[in-house]
Enzyme design. Structure first.
Site, PDB file in Angstrom:
ATOM      1  N   ARG A  27       0.908  -1.366  -0.045  1.00 39.22           N
ATOM      2  CA  ARG A  27       0.079   0.235  -0.015  1.00 39.22           C
ATOM      3  C   ARG A  27       0.751   1.248  -0.054  1.00 39.22           C
ATOM      4  O   ARG A  27       0.281   2.407  -0.322  1.00 39.22           O
ATOM      5  CB  ARG A  27      -0.909  -0.011   1.336  1.00 39.22           C
ATOM      6  CG  ARG A  27      -1.899  -1.105   1.151  1.00 39.22           C
ATOM      7  CD  ARG A  27      -2.919  -0.897   2.282  1.00 39.22           C
ATOM      8  NE  ARG A  27      -3.619   0.484   2.342  1.00 39.22           N
ATOM      9  CZ  ARG A  27      -4.875   0.632   2.074  1.00 39.22           C
ATOM     10  NH1 ARG A  27      -5.717  -0.364   1.628  1.00 39.22           N
ATOM     11  NH2 ARG A  27      -5.112   1.688   2.205  1.00 39.22           N
ATOM     12  N   TRP A  77       2.985   6.410   2.269  1.00 33.52           N
ATOM     13  CA  TRP A  77       3.341   6.835   0.913  1.00 33.52           C
ATOM     14  C   TRP A  77       3.196   8.452   1.131  1.00 33.52           C
ATOM     15  O   TRP A  77       1.949   8.896   1.328  1.00 33.52           O
ATOM     16  CB  TRP A  77       2.177   6.383   0.143  1.00 33.52           C
ATOM     17  CG  TRP A  77       2.477   6.581  -1.365  1.00 33.52           C
ATOM     18  CD1 TRP A  77       3.322   5.664  -2.344  1.00 33.52           C
ATOM     19  CD2 TRP A  77       2.081   7.526  -2.145  1.00 33.52           C
ATOM     20  NE1 TRP A  77       3.121   6.267  -3.622  1.00 33.52           N
ATOM     21  CE2 TRP A  77       2.267   7.601  -3.506  1.00 33.52           C
ATOM     22  CE3 TRP A  77       1.239   8.683  -1.808  1.00 33.52           C
ATOM     23  CZ2 TRP A  77       2.038   8.240  -4.603  1.00 33.52           C
ATOM     24  CZ3 TRP A  77       0.721   9.686  -2.695  1.00 33.52           C
ATOM     25  CH2 TRP A  77       1.071   9.568  -4.298  1.00 33.52           C
ATOM     26  N   ASN A 103      -3.780   7.684   8.108  1.00 34.33           N
ATOM     27  CA  ASN A 103      -3.797   7.539   6.686  1.00 34.33           C
ATOM     28  C   ASN A 103      -4.787   8.647   6.094  1.00 34.33           C
ATOM     29  O   ASN A 103      -5.800   8.986   6.771  1.00 34.33           O
ATOM     30  CB  ASN A 103      -4.581   6.385   6.353  1.00 34.33           C
ATOM     31  CG  ASN A 103      -3.558   5.021   6.331  1.00 34.33           C
ATOM     32  OD1 ASN A 103      -2.510   5.141   6.563  1.00 34.33           O
ATOM     33  ND2 ASN A 103      -4.076   3.944   5.959  1.00 34.33           N
ATOM     34  N   GLY A 104      -4.600   9.372   5.097  1.00 31.42           N
ATOM     35  CA  GLY A 104      -5.543  10.187   4.616  1.00 31.42           C
ATOM     36  C   GLY A 104      -4.975  11.857   4.494  1.00 31.42           C
ATOM     37  O   GLY A 104      -3.562  12.026   4.765  1.00 31.42           O
ATOM     38  N   GLU A 484      -3.446  -0.488 -21.722  1.00 29.21           N
ATOM     39  CA  GLU A 484      -2.976  -1.502 -20.588  1.00 29.21           C
ATOM     40  C   GLU A 484      -1.702  -2.152 -20.706  1.00 29.21           C
ATOM     41  O   GLU A 484      -0.851  -2.076 -19.446  1.00 29.21           O
ATOM     42  CB  GLU A 484      -3.920  -2.461 -20.548  1.00 29.21           C
ATOM     43  CG  GLU A 484      -3.803  -3.469 -19.174  1.00 29.21           C
ATOM     44  CD  GLU A 484      -3.659  -2.914 -17.747  1.00 29.21           C
ATOM     45  OE1 GLU A 484      -3.880  -1.485 -17.600  1.00 29.21           O
ATOM     46  OE2 GLU A 484      -3.370  -3.363 -16.702  1.00 29.21           O
ATOM     47  N   GLU A 491       4.751   1.005 -15.488  1.00 27.49           N
ATOM     48  CA  GLU A 491       4.882   0.812 -13.972  1.00 27.49           C
ATOM     49  C   GLU A 491       5.843   0.174 -13.590  1.00 27.49           C
ATOM     50  O   GLU A 491       6.576   0.443 -12.547  1.00 27.49           O
ATOM     51  CB  GLU A 491       3.550   0.254 -13.572  1.00 27.49           C
ATOM     52  CG  GLU A 491       2.159   1.095 -13.476  1.00 27.49           C
ATOM     53  CD  GLU A 491       1.204   0.360 -13.046  1.00 27.49           C
ATOM     54  OE1 GLU A 491       0.691  -0.736 -13.616  1.00 27.49           O
ATOM     55  OE2 GLU A 491       0.615   0.644 -11.766  1.00 27.49           O
ATOM     56  N   HIS A 507      -0.675  10.352 -37.481  1.00 27.07           N
ATOM     57  CA  HIS A 507      -0.991  11.744 -37.351  1.00 27.07           C
ATOM     58  C   HIS A 507      -0.084  12.226 -36.370  1.00 27.07           C
ATOM     59  O   HIS A 507      -0.324  13.243 -35.685  1.00 27.07           O
ATOM     60  CB  HIS A 507      -2.577  11.702 -36.875  1.00 27.07           C
ATOM     61  CG  HIS A 507      -3.389  11.046 -37.892  1.00 27.07           C
ATOM     62  ND1 HIS A 507      -3.667  12.055 -38.924  1.00 27.07           N
ATOM     63  CD2 HIS A 507      -4.207  10.204 -37.884  1.00 27.07           C
ATOM     64  CE1 HIS A 507      -4.800  11.282 -39.893  1.00 27.07           C
ATOM     65  NE2 HIS A 507      -4.746  10.236 -39.064  1.00 27.07           N
ATOM     66  N   LYS A 606      -0.787   0.634  -3.931  1.00 29.30           N
ATOM     67  CA  LYS A 606      -1.715   0.118  -4.383  1.00 29.30           C
ATOM     68  C   LYS A 606      -3.166   0.670  -4.391  1.00 29.30           C
ATOM     69  O   LYS A 606      -3.817   0.676  -5.497  1.00 29.30           O
ATOM     70  CB  LYS A 606      -1.624  -1.188  -3.541  1.00 29.30           C
ATOM     71  CG  LYS A 606      -2.808  -2.407  -4.102  1.00 29.30           C
ATOM     72  CD  LYS A 606      -2.315  -2.925  -5.383  1.00 29.30           C
ATOM     73  CE  LYS A 606      -3.229  -3.937  -5.916  1.00 29.30           C
ATOM     74  NZ  LYS A 606      -3.011  -4.195  -7.333  1.00 29.30           N
TER      75      LYS A 606
HETATM   76  C1  AGP Z   1      -2.724  -0.589 -11.978  1.00 28.35           C
HETATM   77  O1  AGP Z   1      -1.597  -1.373 -12.440  1.00 28.35           O
HETATM   78  C2  AGP Z   1      -2.155   0.598 -11.122  1.00 28.35           C
HETATM   79  N1  AGP Z   1      -1.300   0.484 -10.256  1.00 28.35           N
HETATM   80  C3  AGP Z   1      -3.131   1.931 -11.254  1.00 28.35           C
HETATM   81  O2  AGP Z   1      -3.367   2.315 -12.412  1.00 28.35           O
HETATM   82  C4  AGP Z   1      -4.587   1.345 -10.545  1.00 28.35           C
HETATM   83  O3  AGP Z   1      -5.297   0.696 -11.636  1.00 28.35           O
HETATM   84  C5  AGP Z   1      -5.408   2.634 -10.273  1.00 28.35           C
HETATM   85  O4  AGP Z   1      -4.770   3.505  -9.332  1.00 28.35           O
HETATM   86  C6  AGP Z   1      -6.728   2.517  -9.928  1.00 28.35           C
HETATM   87  O5  AGP Z   1      -6.959   1.791  -8.912  1.00 28.35           O
HETATM   88  P1  AGP Z   1      -8.344   1.189  -8.235  1.00 28.35           P
HETATM   89  O6  AGP Z   1      -8.547   0.047  -9.425  1.00 28.35           O
HETATM   90  O7  AGP Z   1      -8.009   0.658  -7.166  1.00 28.35           O
HETATM   91  O8  AGP Z   1      -9.221   2.097  -8.180  1.00 28.35           O
END
Ligand code: AGP
Length: 611
Positions: A27, A77, A103-104, A484, A491, A507, A606
């Protein structure tokens, strides 16, 4: 984005805190810390960087720290202040008696800080969290009761938070509360736990109580007391957690990401289970509570999501428009929330999120809800904040996903969209989708075939691992797959990768092509096959290094492409659920070959709980 763990009981707290933080490390992982109560004194141990650094510090002082049977821990984080030791949680007040993890974001922290400084508090960090420590300590000085001090403090705090607090004079008490950030209490025998997410709890207890916003819980080894922000006692709703500890093990794989990629055939089976029973039976989606008459009358659908979930939503748009002929808009939640929300009760709004805690998507669905739209949430976490906003909730059942790069949750979201689109089409009496249903049922075997040839993809990965840039092209329903594939690669390998619709290449982006640029074409048989082939020719004519991902056996492809990743034949409409798998593997093997931290890539977390 950050992780919280708290323990009060009869065992050494620090072991449990470090175990818990390890399972929450996905996380956030830029600094960490614990607060324990040793010989009647609150002591803080903190480290910048990975959790391992904190573990080293704890090891050195273990004899002392392990005496404490109470403690709170945090993995961070960074939002306010760099990831340094000073800014790492826990934070304490001036006298050092109060320790807080959070957190937050405290939105009014500047005003609070000013007020607290005037009253003599000295701040040692750049964080918003430190205001909570000073505020709780100030209140404690007035009321001499930790629960009451926290309650009064939360009346002054604005923003989103999950907080755990301990006080030196109360070596058997943790007080915790939340607003717009998750917090769950774990109940044991002679011990109790609190955490921001269940992975920190499941190895100790399956008995849990989810906190609601503005509830305050007081934990001792033998008791749990729950009140609301106005000090009214509340009944406790205890549930059994569905997760198994094994979900958090790598099961022999080098990384969680590789394990989670391999879980995808079973994830597809799980998502389909009970919903798609046979080709000649209608899809059963009891989760959609929207009245069938209203569903038939829907004039529009909006889907909001971020990152990988956004890509699943883009496939969803394609499917719903194709089968149901209802216009669908897909928008990143972070954009949706900062313009006029044009929606109403004839619009279905779908929020998609693996974690169910993504702040932008939560805000987006709340905005839509306030306009009267029916809210359908597709999430891997039915216990999340977003799930609680749902009128209809489709849990995707991918199991806990530890790797920061989403893989199996993406497949689960895709399959949920296939089911939803078929369900809606059947309610509308729109078209016969028997062939697609048959293909969905046999999809897991096709994914297994792709996985069985992973060594081929590993070979290609080595060939292209030193590329600085990467382009993915596709058209139609596989355009989101190109996005994707590029996102996965970016990533975890930090290679600059971009997905384009193949028709857009000429283009502008074509200017970047030369002999150093790999271009991966997603070339699935169907209505856009020839078009993508022509676009690939154009790229080849600019000397790009061509890679095909295809279900075609056409010999001619051997001349055009330096590498060909062949996958089983599949209908174009279902192909995104298969084409993504080799792209996940390609990204994985490139990152692994480059020695990157695959499961915990730099700068990411995460779940992104800040807007
Ligand atoms: C996915 O590989 C990423 N870590 C990230 O883009 C993720 O999908 C995005 O932050 C959305 O998260 P969620 O699906 O938990 O809302």
């Amino acid at each position: 984005m950050c992780g919280i763990v708290g323990y009060v009981g009869n065992k050494s707290a620090v072991d449990i805190l470090l175990e818990g933080l390890t399972s929450l490390e996905y996380r956030g992982y830029d600094s960490s810390g614990v607060a324990v109560n040793v010989n009647g004194k609150v002591e803080l141990y903190k480290a910048a960087g990975k959790l391992q650094n904190l573990k080293h510090i704890v090891e050195k002082n273990y004899a002392e720290i392990s005496k404490s049977t109470i403690g709170i821990g945090h993995i961070r984080w960074a939002t306010h202040g760099a990831p340094t030791v000073e800014n790492a949680h826990p934070h304490s007040c001036n006298c050092g008696k109060v320790a807080v993890v959070h957190n937050g974001i405290i939105e009014n922290f500047k005003e609070l800080k000013e007020k607290l400084e005037k009253n003599g508090c000295t701040f040692r960090s750049q964080t918003d969290t430190e205001t909570i420590a000073h505020l709780v300590a100030t209140k404690f000085g007035e009321v001499h009761n930790l629960t009451e001090a926290v309650r009064l403090a939360t009346k002054e705090i604005e923003g989103a938070y999950a907080i755990c607090v301990i006080h030196q004079d109360l070596p058997n008490t943790i007080v915790a509360t939340r607003r717009n950030a998750p917090l769950v209490v774990g109940l044991g025998e002679g011990e109790n736990f609190v955490a921001s997410d269940v992975p920190a709890l499941i190895q100790y207890t399956k008995k849990a109580m989810y906190l609601e916003d503005n509830q305050i819980v007081t934990l001792t080894p033998d008791s749990i007391k729950l009140i609301d922000i106005d000090n009214n006692p509340l009944a406790q709703h205890i549930e059994m957690l569905p997760w198994e500890p094994v979900a958090l093990s790598k099961m022999g794989y080098k990384h969680f990401m590789l394990k989670e990629i391999h879980e995808q055939p079973d994830v597809v089976r799980n998502v389909l289970s009970g919903k798609l029973r046979a080709v000649d039976e209608n899809v059963s989606l009891k989760e959609v509570t929207l009245d069938k008459e209203k569903l038939r009358e829907l004039s529009r659908i909006q889907i909001v999501a971020c990152g990988t979930s956004l890509h699943a939503a883009m496939v969803g748009k394609y499917l719903i428009e194709e089968f149901c002929e209802i216009p669908v808009d897909v928008e990143p939640s972070s954009e949706y929330i900062y313009r006029k929300t044009i929606t109403d009760k004839n619009t279905l709004v779908i929020g998609v999120s693996q974690s169910g805690e993504t702040a932008d998507t939560i805000t987006a669905v709340r905005q839509a809800k306030s306009k009267g739209s029916h809210i359908l949430i597709i999430t891997n976490r039915p216990d999340s904040t977003m799930a609680r906003e749902a009128d209809s909730l489709i849990p995707v059942n991918a199991g806990i996903e530890v790797s920061v790069a989403a893989t199996k949750s993406y497949i689960a979201q895709l399959i949920s969209f296939y089911l939803l689109a078929i369900y809606m089409a059947e309610v509308k009496g729109a078209c016969d989708l028997g062939d697609l249903k048959h293909e969905l049922i046999i999809l897991p075997q096709k994914i297994e075939k792709v996985l069985a040839h992973k060594e081929d993809i590993q070979k290609f990965a080595r060939k292209f691992a030193n590329s600085k840039d990467f382009i993915f092209i596709a058209r139609g329903i596989n355009f989101p797959t190109a996005l994707e594939g590029a996102l996965k690669l970016k990533e975890i390998s930090y290679i600059n990768a971009t997905g384009y619709t193949a028709g857009e290449l000429k283009h502008g982006p074509i200017a970047m092509l030369d002999e150093s640029m790999p271009v991966l074409s997603i070339l699935m048989k169907g209505k856009v096959y020839d078009k993508i082939l022509s676009n690939s020719e154009e790229a080849k004519a600019r000397n790009a290094r061509m890679i095909a991902l295809t279900d075609s056996e056409d010999e001619k492809l051997n001349e055009l492409f330096e590498c060909i990743i062949r996958i089983p034949e599949i209908s174009e409409i279902l192909s995104p659920a298969l084409t993504v798998v080799p792209l996940q593997l390609l990204a994985y093997y490139i990152a692994e070959f480059l020695g990157k931290d695959v499961d915990q890539p730099r700068n990411l977390a995460k779940s992104v709980t800040v807007e």
